[in-house]
Write an enzyme that holds these catalytic residues in place. Sequence first.
Site, short mmCIF file in Angstrom:
data_model
loop_
_atom_site.label_atom_id
_atom_site.label_comp_id
_atom_site.label_asym_id
_atom_site.label_seq_id
_atom_site.Cartn_x
_atom_site.Cartn_y
_atom_site.Cartn_z
N LYS A 56 17.69 65.31 -24.66
CA LYS A 56 16.95 64.06 -24.65
C LYS A 56 16.91 63.59 -26.08
O LYS A 56 16.87 62.85 -26.20
CB LYS A 56 16.09 64.46 -23.41
N LYS A 93 10.24 45.23 -25.47
CA LYS A 93 11.66 44.58 -26.08
C LYS A 93 11.38 43.67 -24.72
O LYS A 93 10.85 43.09 -24.34
CB LYS A 93 12.24 45.89 -25.93
N THR A 95 10.43 63.71 -20.03
CA THR A 95 11.15 64.28 -21.29
C THR A 95 10.14 65.20 -21.54
O THR A 95 9.05 64.87 -21.47
CB THR A 95 11.31 62.85 -22.27
N ARG A 151 17.23 52.45 -20.11
CA ARG A 151 16.39 52.01 -21.25
C ARG A 151 15.39 50.57 -20.19
O ARG A 151 16.02 50.68 -19.51
CB ARG A 151 17.54 51.00 -21.52
N CYS A 175 8.83 55.13 -25.77
CA CYS A 175 9.85 56.77 -26.36
C CYS A 175 10.51 57.22 -27.63
O CYS A 175 10.02 58.15 -27.89
CB CYS A 175 11.18 56.64 -24.84
P1 NAD Z 1 4.24 56.40 -16.98
O1 NAD Z 1 3.19 56.10 -17.44
O2 NAD Z 1 4.56 54.52 -16.37
O3 NAD Z 1 4.13 56.73 -15.34
C1 NAD Z 1 3.76 57.99 -15.02
C2 NAD Z 1 3.60 58.67 -13.79
O4 NAD Z 1 3.26 59.30 -13.39
C3 NAD Z 1 1.52 56.97 -13.51
O5 NAD Z 1 1.68 56.69 -12.47
C4 NAD Z 1 1.06 58.36 -13.74
O6 NAD Z 1 -0.54 58.23 -12.58
C5 NAD Z 1 1.54 60.23 -12.58
N1 NAD Z 1 0.90 60.54 -12.50
C6 NAD Z 1 0.89 61.58 -13.51
N2 NAD Z 1 0.05 62.36 -13.28
C7 NAD Z 1 0.46 62.93 -11.40
C8 NAD Z 1 -0.04 64.24 -10.55
N3 NAD Z 1 -0.19 65.20 -11.59
N4 NAD Z 1 0.40 63.67 -9.70
C9 NAD Z 1 0.82 62.40 -9.16
N5 NAD Z 1 1.18 61.72 -10.11
C10 NAD Z 1 0.88 61.78 -11.70
O7 NAD Z 1 5.41 57.03 -17.74
P2 NAD Z 1 6.37 56.90 -17.66
O8 NAD Z 1 7.37 55.62 -18.51
O9 NAD Z 1 7.20 56.76 -16.32
O10 NAD Z 1 7.35 58.02 -18.14
C11 NAD Z 1 7.77 59.35 -17.72
C12 NAD Z 1 8.57 60.42 -18.19
O11 NAD Z 1 10.08 59.61 -18.69
C13 NAD Z 1 7.49 60.20 -20.37
O12 NAD Z 1 7.95 61.71 -20.02
C14 NAD Z 1 9.05 59.51 -20.50
O13 NAD Z 1 9.32 60.01 -21.91
C15 NAD Z 1 10.70 59.88 -19.74
N6 NAD Z 1 11.11 58.82 -19.86
C16 NAD Z 1 10.30 57.67 -19.71
C17 NAD Z 1 11.36 56.21 -19.62
C18 NAD Z 1 11.31 55.53 -19.84
O14 NAD Z 1 11.75 54.10 -19.93
N7 NAD Z 1 9.68 54.56 -20.23
C19 NAD Z 1 12.80 56.72 -20.02
C20 NAD Z 1 13.19 58.07 -20.35
C21 NAD Z 1 12.31 58.89 -19.90
#
Ligand code: NAD
Length: 434
Positions: free
Chosen positions: A206, A322, A122, A154, A262
Site C-alpha cells: 500500500k 480533487k 493504511t 480513489r 492519502c
Molecule cells: P476517516 O477519518 O474518514 O474515517 C475514519 C472513521 O473512523 C471516523 O468516522 C472515526 O470516527 C472512526 N473511528 C476512529 N476510531 C474509532 C473506533 N475506535 N471505533 C469506531 N470508530 C472509530 O478516514 P478514511 O479516509 O476513511 O481513512 C481510513 C483509513 O483508510 C486510513 O488509514 C486511510 O489512510 C486509509 N485509506 C483511505 C483512502 C481514502 O481515499 N480516504 C483510500 C485508501 C486507504
Amino acid sequence: MKIGIIGTGYVGLPTGVGLAELGNEVICIDREPSKIEALQSGKLTIYEDGLEDLFKKNVASGNIRFTTSMKEGVENADLVIIAVGTPPHPVTKEADMKYIHAAATELAEHLQGYTVIATKSTVPVGTGDDVEGLIRKKNPTADFDVVSLPEFLREGFAVHDFFSPDRVVVGANSERAKNVLKELYKPFEGKTKMLFVKRRSSETIKYASNAFLAIKIHYINEMADFCEKAGADVYEVAQGMGLDSRIGNKFLNPGPGYGGSCFPKDTNAMAYMGRTNGVNLSLIETAIAGNDKRKESMAARVLNAIDNNLHARIAVLGLAFKGGTDDCRESPAMQIVGALLNSGADNICVYDPKAMENARKLAGDKLVYADDVYEALKDAEVLVILTEWEDFRHLDLNKVKSLMKKANVVDLRNMLNPAEVMKIGFAYQRIGGC
Ligand code: NAD
C-alpha cells in the site's frame, strides 16, 4: 457473511455499502454518535459519486445497519474490518496508530467463535503483529486471525473502485483466514486479480504504491515547469511518454501538486519508516519537499497575476482536493488559499460544488463563501481554478468576463481551452505551457 466494519469514513462507508450490496449482513460501527445518528436516519455523512442510491437501497433492505456499539457490530461477525484513520503524527509525520490500537483493544472482548480481523486502514509494516498482540492480551482465548487488506479506492470513484478493483491484495499468514477472504471476494472471481502475500508485504504494498504514484505526479509537475521555460507543451510531452507501455499514460497530468488524505500522509509515513529502518528513501523525500514547495510557488503565480495587490478580489473555484469529493484534507486548493492568506491577501471569494462545509471548518471567516460559481466571480481581478470539477470546464466565459473586474485567469488545473479563453480576451496562465 456477517461483517462488522469499524470506522464509517471515506473508506468504511463505501466498503460497507458495497459489501451489503453483494448480499452480506453488514454492521458499521463508529465512535462518533453524530455520524451514526445521521446514518441511521438515512443521511449520508460523506459525498461520494453514486453512493447515495446504493446506501438507501441497502438500508431499506436491512443489509446494512449502523451502531456506536462495538459489541453489537463485532459479536457473531465472521469478519471484522478495521477502517479507522491513521493520520500523520504532528511532529514526526509517522502514521499515528492511536485509533488502530484503540479499535483492536475495544473489539477484542466481543469476539465470539472464529473471526478474521482485516486491517483496511493504511498501516505501517508490523501493525498486523501489534493488532494481534493487543487482541491476544485482552482476550487470550479468542479464536481469530489478523490479515492485512489494504484499500486502493480513489475518492470520487469509491463505488466504481469497490465493484471493479484493479486488484485485491490480502496479507495473511493463515490458510483459514485466506479461505474467509476467498469466500468474501467470490463475486469478483474471474474479474479481478487476487494476490495473497505475507502480511508484512501487503502492508508495504500500500505505501509503496502510493509513494510511487506521488513521485509520478511530482515528476510530471517538474516536467511541466521545465516545459514552460523551454517552450514545450507538457501535454504533448506526457502523451509521447505515456504511449510507452512501460510508463503508461495515467498520473501524467500536471497540476498544483498532489494532496488529499492519502498521498501526503503516506509518503511521509513511508519516509519515516525508511529512516527508522536505516534505509535512504531519497526519491520519496525529494517528492515530499518538492510538492510542499509547489503550493507556495502556485500562490506566488496568483499574486503575480494581480501585481501583488493584496486587496484585489481573488475568485477561487474549487476547494476539495480533487473533483468528485467533498474532502478538503491536505487539499492543494486549501493550501494555496492558505498561502495566499499568509501572504496578506484579504479579499478571497471561494466556491466549490460540494466542499463548502468542509472548507468553512478549515478556513472559518477568513474567506468569503459564494453560493454559486458566478457569484464568486463578481468584481474579481483574477479567477483561479484549483479543483478539477467538470462544471468548471463549461463556464460561460462571456458571462465570466462581464462579471469580473479584470479578464484574468490562472488555471492551475488546466481546465479551460487556452485558444478559446484568449480569443475572448482573457489574460490566461496554465501549467506547463500552452
Ligand atoms: P476517516 O477519518 O474518514 O474515517 C475514519 C472513521 O473512523 C471516523 O468516522 C472515526 O470516527 C472512526 N473511528 C476512529 N476510531 C474509532 C473506533 N475506535 N471505533 C469506531 N470508530 C472509530 O478516514 P478514511 O479516509 O476513511 O481513512 C481510513 C483509513 O483508510 C486510513 O488509514 C486511510 O489512510 C486509509 N485509506 C483511505 C483512502 C481514502 O481515499 N480516504 C483510500 C485508501 C486507504
